[in-house]
Design a protein around this motif. Structure first.
Motif, PDB file in Angstrom:
ATOM      1  N   ALA A 158       0.935  -1.192   0.021  1.00  0.00           N
ATOM      2  CA  ALA A 158      -0.016   0.071  -0.104  1.00  0.00           C
ATOM      3  C   ALA A 158       0.875   1.265   0.111  1.00  0.00           C
ATOM      4  O   ALA A 158       2.050   1.198   0.121  1.00  0.00           O
ATOM      5  N   GLN A 159       0.326   2.567  -0.108  1.00  0.00           N
ATOM      6  CA  GLN A 159       1.093   3.769  -0.280  1.00  0.00           C
ATOM      7  C   GLN A 159       1.596   3.660   1.128  1.00  0.00           C
ATOM      8  O   GLN A 159       1.044   3.715   2.100  1.00  0.00           O
ATOM      9  N   ALA A 160       3.168   4.404   1.118  1.00  0.00           N
ATOM     10  CA  ALA A 160       3.856   4.418   2.397  1.00  0.00           C
ATOM     11  C   ALA A 160       3.407   5.773   3.005  1.00  0.00           C
ATOM     12  O   ALA A 160       3.646   6.802   2.282  1.00  0.00           O
ATOM     13  N   TYR A 161       3.288   6.066   4.339  1.00  0.00           N
ATOM     14  CA  TYR A 161       2.969   6.959   4.763  1.00  0.00           C
ATOM     15  C   TYR A 161       4.181   7.206   6.224  1.00  0.00           C
ATOM     16  O   TYR A 161       4.188   8.157   6.879  1.00  0.00           O
ATOM     17  N   VAL A 162       4.874   6.087   6.482  1.00  0.00           N
ATOM     18  CA  VAL A 162       5.947   6.068   7.370  1.00  0.00           C
ATOM     19  C   VAL A 162       7.300   5.456   7.054  1.00  0.00           C
ATOM     20  O   VAL A 162       7.424   4.631   6.104  1.00  0.00           O
ATOM     21  N   ARG A 163       8.466   6.363   6.920  1.00  0.00           N
ATOM     22  CA  ARG A 163       9.721   6.007   6.586  1.00  0.00           C
ATOM     23  C   ARG A 163      10.577   5.814   7.999  1.00  0.00           C
ATOM     24  O   ARG A 163      10.694   6.669   8.810  1.00  0.00           O
ATOM     25  N   VAL A 164      11.142   4.717   7.938  1.00  0.00           N
ATOM     26  CA  VAL A 164      12.005   4.416   9.072  1.00  0.00           C
ATOM     27  C   VAL A 164      13.410   4.334   8.744  1.00  0.00           C
ATOM     28  O   VAL A 164      13.616   3.414   7.997  1.00  0.00           O
TER      29      VAL A 164
ATOM     30  N   PHE B 239       6.392   1.941   5.339  1.00  0.00           N
ATOM     31  CA  PHE B 239       5.368   1.299   5.916  1.00  0.00           C
ATOM     32  C   PHE B 239       3.949   1.990   5.565  1.00  0.00           C
ATOM     33  O   PHE B 239       3.989   3.402   5.393  1.00  0.00           O
ATOM     34  N   CYS B 240       2.895   1.349   5.416  1.00  0.00           N
ATOM     35  CA  CYS B 240       1.587   2.046   5.496  1.00  0.00           C
ATOM     36  C   CYS B 240       1.312   2.484   6.814  1.00  0.00           C
ATOM     37  O   CYS B 240       2.215   2.053   7.611  1.00  0.00           O
ATOM     38  N   GLY B 241       0.311   3.323   6.902  1.00  0.00           N
ATOM     39  CA  GLY B 241      -0.098   3.705   8.531  1.00  0.00           C
ATOM     40  C   GLY B 241      -0.121   2.550   9.384  1.00  0.00           C
ATOM     41  O   GLY B 241       0.118   2.493  10.418  1.00  0.00           O
ATOM     42  N   HIS B 242      -1.009   1.513   8.748  1.00  0.00           N
ATOM     43  CA  HIS B 242      -1.145   0.387   9.737  1.00  0.00           C
ATOM     44  C   HIS B 242      -0.131  -0.509  10.053  1.00  0.00           C
ATOM     45  O   HIS B 242       0.213  -0.713  11.144  1.00  0.00           O
ATOM     46  N   HIS B 243       0.773  -0.712   8.915  1.00  0.00           N
ATOM     47  CA  HIS B 243       1.885  -1.399   9.578  1.00  0.00           C
ATOM     48  C   HIS B 243       3.030  -0.790  10.205  1.00  0.00           C
ATOM     49  O   HIS B 243       3.711  -0.984  10.817  1.00  0.00           O
ATOM     50  N   GLY B 244       3.123   0.589  10.071  1.00  0.00           N
ATOM     51  CA  GLY B 244       3.973   1.608  10.767  1.00  0.00           C
ATOM     52  C   GLY B 244       3.624   1.304  12.188  1.00  0.00           C
ATOM     53  O   GLY B 244       4.534   1.419  13.095  1.00  0.00           O
TER      54      GLY B 244
ATOM     55  N   ASP C  35      -0.572  11.991   9.160  1.00  0.00           N
ATOM     56  CA  ASP C  35      -1.659  12.961   9.245  1.00  0.00           C
ATOM     57  C   ASP C  35      -2.191  13.241   8.121  1.00  0.00           C
ATOM     58  O   ASP C  35      -3.458  13.837   8.016  1.00  0.00           O
ATOM     59  N   ARG C  36      -1.784  13.104   6.959  1.00  0.00           N
ATOM     60  CA  ARG C  36      -2.119  13.028   5.627  1.00  0.00           C
ATOM     61  C   ARG C  36      -3.436  12.003   5.351  1.00  0.00           C
ATOM     62  O   ARG C  36      -4.241  12.480   4.419  1.00  0.00           O
ATOM     63  N   LEU C  37      -3.636  11.394   6.211  1.00  0.00           N
ATOM     64  CA  LEU C  37      -4.604  10.234   6.068  1.00  0.00           C
ATOM     65  C   LEU C  37      -6.194  11.231   6.443  1.00  0.00           C
ATOM     66  O   LEU C  37      -7.023  10.452   6.433  1.00  0.00           O
ATOM     67  N   GLN C  38      -5.831  12.040   7.601  1.00  0.00           N
ATOM     68  CA  GLN C  38      -7.240  12.577   8.043  1.00  0.00           C
ATOM     69  C   GLN C  38      -7.809  13.145   6.858  1.00  0.00           C
ATOM     70  O   GLN C  38      -7.126  13.961   5.977  1.00  0.00           O
ATOM     71  N   PRO C  39      -9.177  13.597   6.925  1.00  0.00           N
ATOM     72  CA  PRO C  39      -9.933  14.379   5.958  1.00  0.00           C
ATOM     73  C   PRO C  39      -9.598  15.679   6.010  1.00  0.00           C
ATOM     74  O   PRO C  39      -9.471  16.402   7.128  1.00  0.00           O
ATOM     75  N   GLN C  40      -9.397  16.407   5.208  1.00  0.00           N
ATOM     76  CA  GLN C  40      -8.987  17.927   5.125  1.00  0.00           C
ATOM     77  C   GLN C  40     -10.244  18.647   4.889  1.00  0.00           C
ATOM     78  O   GLN C  40     -11.254  18.262   4.258  1.00  0.00           O
ATOM     79  N   PRO C  41     -10.256  19.619   5.775  1.00  0.00           N
ATOM     80  CA  PRO C  41     -11.470  20.541   5.564  1.00  0.00           C
ATOM     81  C   PRO C  41     -11.525  21.265   4.423  1.00  0.00           C
ATOM     82  O   PRO C  41     -10.701  21.728   3.797  1.00  0.00           O
TER      83      PRO C  41
END
Length: 72
Positions: free
Chosen positions: A22-28, A37-42, A61-67
């Motif tokens: 899946a799209q990665a949102y976490v880099r370790v 890692f995606c948010g889940h696996h991170g 935090d990019r996964l949260q809906p933007q107003p």
């Protein structure tokens, strides 16, 4: 003493989770290399990896809906 800059630019849509693709949102950043890692696996691996990580780059935090702006 030599200082090494860590490569932690913004993650792109083409960066994929090393666990599920899946799209990665976490880099370790580790001494041996980087993990993505995606948010889940991170979140799932955070407790084990954070103590040994040189850097933890989290963009979940990019996964949260933007107003949406109000319209007249």
């Amino acid at each position: 003493m030599t200082t090494t800059a860590l490569a932690t630019g913004p993650l792109k849509a083409t960066d994929r989770c090393d666990s599920c693709g899946a799209q990665a949102y976490v880099r370790v950043v580790l001494k041996e290399g980087d993990l993505l890692f995606c948010g889940h696996h991170g979140h799932r691996h955070e407790a084990k990896l954070r103590p040994v990580a040189l850097e933890w780059h989290d963009e979940t935090d990019r996964l949260q809906p933007q107003p949406t702006p109000a319209t007249d």
